[in-house]
Structure formats: C-alpha cells, structure tokens
Design a protein around this motif. Structure first.
Motif, PDB file in Angstrom:
ATOM      1  N   ARG A 176      32.138  50.828  31.372  1.00 17.09           N
ATOM      2  CA  ARG A 176      32.015  50.671  29.927  1.00 17.09           C
ATOM      3  C   ARG A 176      33.389  50.726  29.256  1.00 17.09           C
ATOM      4  O   ARG A 176      33.688  49.956  28.325  1.00 17.09           O
ATOM      5  N   THR A 177      34.255  51.618  29.717  1.00 14.43           N
ATOM      6  CA  THR A 177      35.595  51.735  29.151  1.00 14.43           C
ATOM      7  C   THR A 177      36.366  50.428  29.301  1.00 14.43           C
ATOM      8  O   THR A 177      37.026  49.964  28.359  1.00 14.43           O
ATOM      9  N   ALA A 178      36.278  49.818  30.479  1.00  6.20           N
ATOM     10  CA  ALA A 178      36.955  48.544  30.696  1.00  6.20           C
ATOM     11  C   ALA A 178      36.392  47.467  29.782  1.00  6.20           C
ATOM     12  O   ALA A 178      37.142  46.632  29.252  1.00  6.20           O
ATOM     13  N   GLY A 179      35.075  47.472  29.582  1.00  8.88           N
ATOM     14  CA  GLY A 179      34.464  46.491  28.691  1.00  8.88           C
ATOM     15  C   GLY A 179      34.904  46.671  27.252  1.00  8.88           C
ATOM     16  O   GLY A 179      35.152  45.687  26.530  1.00  8.88           O
ATOM     17  N   ARG A 189      44.698  52.608  30.214  1.00  6.74           N
ATOM     18  CA  ARG A 189      45.545  53.245  31.228  1.00  6.74           C
ATOM     19  C   ARG A 189      44.749  54.313  31.964  1.00  6.74           C
ATOM     20  O   ARG A 189      44.097  55.155  31.345  1.00  6.74           O
ATOM     21  N   LEU A 190      44.822  54.276  33.276  1.00  2.00           N
ATOM     22  CA  LEU A 190      44.074  55.215  34.114  1.00  2.00           C
ATOM     23  C   LEU A 190      44.970  55.688  35.248  1.00  2.00           C
ATOM     24  O   LEU A 190      45.401  54.891  36.087  1.00  2.00           O
ATOM     25  N   HIS A 191      45.241  56.983  35.302  1.00  6.75           N
ATOM     26  CA  HIS A 191      46.052  57.534  36.389  1.00  6.75           C
ATOM     27  C   HIS A 191      45.240  57.505  37.682  1.00  6.75           C
ATOM     28  O   HIS A 191      44.110  57.995  37.729  1.00  6.75           O
ATOM     29  N   ARG A 214      37.393  50.807  42.045  1.00  4.41           N
ATOM     30  CA  ARG A 214      37.642  50.256  40.712  1.00  4.41           C
ATOM     31  C   ARG A 214      37.420  48.750  40.675  1.00  4.41           C
ATOM     32  O   ARG A 214      36.952  48.200  39.675  1.00  4.41           O
ATOM     33  N   HIS A 215      37.734  48.074  41.768  1.00  2.36           N
ATOM     34  CA  HIS A 215      37.445  46.635  41.838  1.00  2.36           C
ATOM     35  C   HIS A 215      35.946  46.385  41.844  1.00  2.36           C
ATOM     36  O   HIS A 215      35.437  45.509  41.133  1.00  2.36           O
ATOM     37  N   ASP A 216      35.211  47.159  42.629  1.00  2.00           N
ATOM     38  CA  ASP A 216      33.766  46.950  42.762  1.00  2.00           C
ATOM     39  C   ASP A 216      33.029  47.157  41.441  1.00  2.00           C
ATOM     40  O   ASP A 216      32.021  46.487  41.171  1.00  2.00           O
ATOM     41  N   ILE A 217      33.517  48.093  40.597  1.00  2.00           N
ATOM     42  CA  ILE A 217      32.813  48.351  39.342  1.00  2.00           C
ATOM     43  C   ILE A 217      33.351  47.491  38.192  1.00  2.00           C
ATOM     44  O   ILE A 217      32.900  47.621  37.045  1.00  2.00           O
ATOM     45  N   GLY A 218      34.309  46.626  38.487  1.00  2.00           N
ATOM     46  CA  GLY A 218      34.809  45.722  37.464  1.00  2.00           C
ATOM     47  C   GLY A 218      35.814  46.334  36.506  1.00  2.00           C
ATOM     48  O   GLY A 218      36.000  45.827  35.393  1.00  2.00           O
ATOM     49  N   PHE A 219      36.488  47.406  36.919  1.00  2.00           N
ATOM     50  CA  PHE A 219      37.451  48.046  36.025  1.00  2.00           C
ATOM     51  C   PHE A 219      38.786  47.306  35.984  1.00  2.00           C
ATOM     52  O   PHE A 219      39.437  47.229  34.939  1.00  2.00           O
ATOM     53  N   LEU A 220      39.213  46.770  37.105  1.00  2.00           N
ATOM     54  CA  LEU A 220      40.553  46.196  37.200  1.00  2.00           C
ATOM     55  C   LEU A 220      40.647  44.864  36.457  1.00  2.00           C
ATOM     56  O   LEU A 220      39.776  44.009  36.567  1.00  2.00           O
ATOM     57  N   SER A 221      41.729  44.717  35.712  1.00  2.00           N
ATOM     58  CA  SER A 221      42.010  43.463  35.005  1.00  2.00           C
ATOM     59  C   SER A 221      43.460  43.494  34.559  1.00  2.00           C
ATOM     60  O   SER A 221      44.172  44.486  34.771  1.00  2.00           O
ATOM     61  N   GLU A 222      43.893  42.429  33.908  1.00  2.00           N
ATOM     62  CA  GLU A 222      45.266  42.390  33.413  1.00  2.00           C
ATOM     63  C   GLU A 222      45.517  43.394  32.294  1.00  2.00           C
ATOM     64  O   GLU A 222      46.665  43.665  31.942  1.00  2.00           O
ATOM     65  N   ARG A 223      44.464  44.001  31.744  1.00  2.00           N
ATOM     66  CA  ARG A 223      44.649  45.026  30.709  1.00  2.00           C
ATOM     67  C   ARG A 223      44.908  46.409  31.304  1.00  2.00           C
ATOM     68  O   ARG A 223      45.317  47.320  30.588  1.00  2.00           O
ATOM     69  N   ALA A 224      44.654  46.569  32.583  1.00  4.43           N
ATOM     70  CA  ALA A 224      44.720  47.891  33.201  1.00  4.43           C
ATOM     71  C   ALA A 224      46.155  48.275  33.547  1.00  4.43           C
ATOM     72  O   ALA A 224      46.895  47.511  34.178  1.00  4.43           O
TER      73      ALA A 224
END
Length: 430
Positions: A176-179, A189-191, A214-224
């Motif tokens: 949800r945070t990534a969305g 930003r995520l440590h 993080r890849h599997d849940i869709g968190f990673l992107s160019e915003r991360a």
C-alpha cells in the motif's frame, strides 16, 4: 573565488537530521545491550518521547545548518526512532519545513513511521513485534503530511514517504505504501539489506531474501530509495537494478559497522542506480566520497575503480537522477542554481592538480566556503545568516547529555550509564 572548485550542490538521500546518538555505537556493541533495542519491561511500561517538541525542532534546524555547512543543498532527512514513543509526527515535520525554508535548504520531508519494532526479552532473546494498526495510522498521517506540504515554500519543500526498516512491515502495508507513493508522485525510502538480523528476520518470516520479497509484493520501482545494500547477494542487487530503484550508498556509517557495498565498480557497470547518503555524524559528503572510493577499491580489488569522478557523480548526478530531477546535481542552462564553492587553496590539502581528485584525496566538509541554493546565497565564508554555530553546538551538547542520561530506562537490565558507555581508557584521579 580564488583557487576553488565551483560545482553543483551535493544531494544527500539519507541526510542526518538529529543529534546523532549513533556515534555512541562506535566502541559500544552489541547494540541490543547498549540501548539500541527496547527491553520487554520498557515496552510493557509504555515507551515515551524522550525529546520535547522544542528539542525536536532544535535538532532539525541544527542538523539542517550542518548539512548546508558541508555543501549539501538537497536533503532527505533521517533520524533515529530509538528514543521516540513510536513514529515521528506531522507536527514536528511542519516545523522542520519552516526551518528548512528559513535556512534555504532544499528538502524532501515526511515523518518516519513503522508497523513493528525489535524487543529484547528478559532472557536476552531478540524478537520482532508487528502492530499493523499503528503502521496504518502512521501511513495515514504521512499521507496527510504530503498533501499539506508537498511543493511548498516556492518548491523548496517537497514530500516523501519514509517507512522504517524493512523487517518491521507486513506485505500488505508495504504494498500500500508503494501504491501511495506512485499515486502522490513522491519518493519512498526504506532502509533494507543492512544487517544480518534483517536478513534472518525476512527469511524466517517470508521464506525468501529481502530484495526478492520486496519485488514479489510490488514495492520496488524507480521511486524507491534503498539505504544501504550491504547485506544481500548479487541476485538481490540484480533484482533491485532491474526495478530501477536506487541504492543509497552510505559508506561511513556502514564501515563503522564492519560492512561495505560489494562492490561499487561492478554494481555501476551492471546498471545499478546509486546515490549517496551521510546517515551519521559528521554529515560530511566529501568524507563519505573518500571512504566510498577506498572501500570500493578494497572490495573490488581494483586500483582504478571507482575513480574520484565516479564518487563525485554519485553524490551529485546520482541523487538528482534518483529523484527524477534533471535540474539538480549539475550546472547548466535550465538547472536550479544550487552551487557549492570548495576552497582548494588551504595548506592542509597539499598539492592539488586535478580539483576532483584533490577533493577526494585530501579535502573535507569544512573546506566548503560558500553555498547557493535556488540562487540564494545561504552560506558565505562558512557563515549562515541567523545561525550561530557555537551557540547551537553548546545547546546540542547539553541536549545530547540529557538524552544519554535516559539510556538506562530503555536498556536491557537497566545498567548505569557508565556501564553502558564506559570510557575508552579507565579514568583515574589523583
């Protein structure tokens, strides 16, 4: 400006924004015995805010001034949650926005929030507890802050999302945070990939590595933006590179903890996006560039990679590209006038033939003389209008000592301060 390097301002993607208690860990380990993890009885008692609103406001202003003093013109602040009741608050970051605008620092702001924390049980066992409701509340407060403060103060203040360490989250909340970051158009930003404890916790909880999860849940992107990248394998770093996310390289703080990115040269050649962060005291980007160069060569076993220019690029262009800001990190027509003047005439530098190599070989943040941000001269010859470094240093020292005095309350078995932080040598009096 005489014998000086005139260049773009440094971009600090993990910028120290408090009075750094992390320096207490230099010779006092393990951290869980030294007040860096809450004991069970402190959790049951109910964690408290160990700093007043006035102290929180002061430490942001104090830290922001030191970032400018070190030639950092764009900062994404980071502070410790160890001495907080839980999350940072929107109110303190509203105050931080005012301080940044007053000093002239370009910032991306957002209160840090978390859905879990570590606990030391009475027998010394280290566990992780998740409180999803608190995580949701923190995210909601961060969203409201973004709505109220993004692109304010003439564009000098932007918003970001700052969820705490990766091991303190659920898949649903991180997704949800990534969305939300995507919908709001802000960085997140995520440590992560920063400790053995994290690696073991993620694998125990989710059966996979941190990058893979993080890849599997869709968190990673160019915003991360992902500090620190030292505790993962090549496959994990490849996953991060393919996602377009940026690893925030903080060589000073990680070297103090016996870790290093493995390794700078290969990762850049493989297309991994890298930016720089300070994360600890001193907030000296030049020092981080120097340590980054040395560790990169040691880890890679290469004499010529990374080069001085490689580190300079990551400290300027790397941060700008991570933020999708072609107007930052460079001096050219159409770019923001973020300009740093670094004195290269001082005798302690020795002989300087190439300004970039000289900077990375011998200079430090104290050699920054003058800083412009968005065309405004915010520091001239080491002086920031309206900020007294000597007075602030004295106040920061007193605030630091008050915070240290509270360590026994939140340290396992509650030893005295002198036992938590013994001196390097025995003190004798005659």
């Amino acid at each position: 400006m005489g014998m000086a390097l005139i260049g773009p301002g440094f971009i600090d993607l993990d910028a120290l924004s408090d009075i750094d208690t992390g320096v207490l860990g230099l010779d006092h380990q393990p951290g869980w015995k030294k007040g860096r993890v809450w004991p069970r009885d402190y959790v049951e008692e109910g964690p408290v805010e160990m700093l007043t609103p006035e102290e929180l406001a002061f430490q942001k202003r104090y830290a922001f001034a030191h970032l400018i003093r070190n030639g950092i013109t764009t900062a994404l602040p980071i502070a410790s949650l160890f001495y907080r009741a839980w999350n940072e608050t929107p109110e303190e970051f509203a105050s931080a926005a005012e301080s940044a605008a007053d000093l002239g620092l370009r910032v991306y702001l957002g209160p840090a929030f978390r859905a879990g924390h570590s606990v030391i049980e009475a027998d010394g066992t280290l566990t992780v507890e998740i409180d999803a409701a608190r995580g949701r509340a923190g995210l909601d407060a961060a969203i409201a802050f973004c709505a109220a403060h993004d692109n304010t103060h003439g564009g000098l203040v932007r918003a970001m999302l700052a969820p705490d360490r990766v091991e303190y989250w659920t898949a649903d909340l991180l997704k949800r945070t990534a969305g939300v970051a995507r919908d709001l158009g802000v960085p997140v930003r995520l440590h992560c990939c920063q400790s053995t404890f994290e690696v073991e916790t993620i694998r125990r909880s989710f059966g996979t590595g941190s990058a893979e999860w993080r890849h599997d849940i869709g968190f990673l992107s160019e915003r991360a933006l992902l500090p620190h990248g030292t505790h993962t394998d090549r496959e994990g770093l490849r996953i991060i590179a393919d996602s377009g996310a940026t690893v925030v390289h903080c060589p000073l703080v990680m070297a103090r903890h016996g870790a290093a990115l493995n390794h700078f040269g290969d990762l850049r050649r493989a297309g991994l996006r890298l930016g720089m962060g300070t994360d600890t005291w001193p907030p000296d980007m030049i020092l981080n560039m120097q340590i980054g160069l040395m560790l990169g060569r040691v880890m890679g076993g290469e004499l010529d990679s990374p080069s001085s220019a490689d580190l300079y690029d990551v400290a300027t262009l790397g941060g700008a590209d991570a933020r999708g800001r072609p107007d930052l990190g460079r001096l050219q027509a159409g770019a923001a006038a973020d300009i740093v003047v670094i004195d290269l005439a001082a005798h302690h530098l020795g002989q300087v033939r190439d300004p970039i190599a000289g900077l990375v070989a011998s200079a430090n943040g104290r050699d920054v003389r003058t800083v412009f941000i968005a065309g405004r001269r915010v520091m001239s010859e080491g002086t920031i209008p309206g900020f007294d470094f000597a007075e602030a240093h004295a106040r920061a020292g007193a605030q630091f000592e008050r915070l240290v005095a509270q360590y026994p309350r939140r340290t396992w078995r509650h030893p005295a301060v002198q036992s938590i932080f013994p001196p390097s040598y025995e003190v004798t009096r005659t």
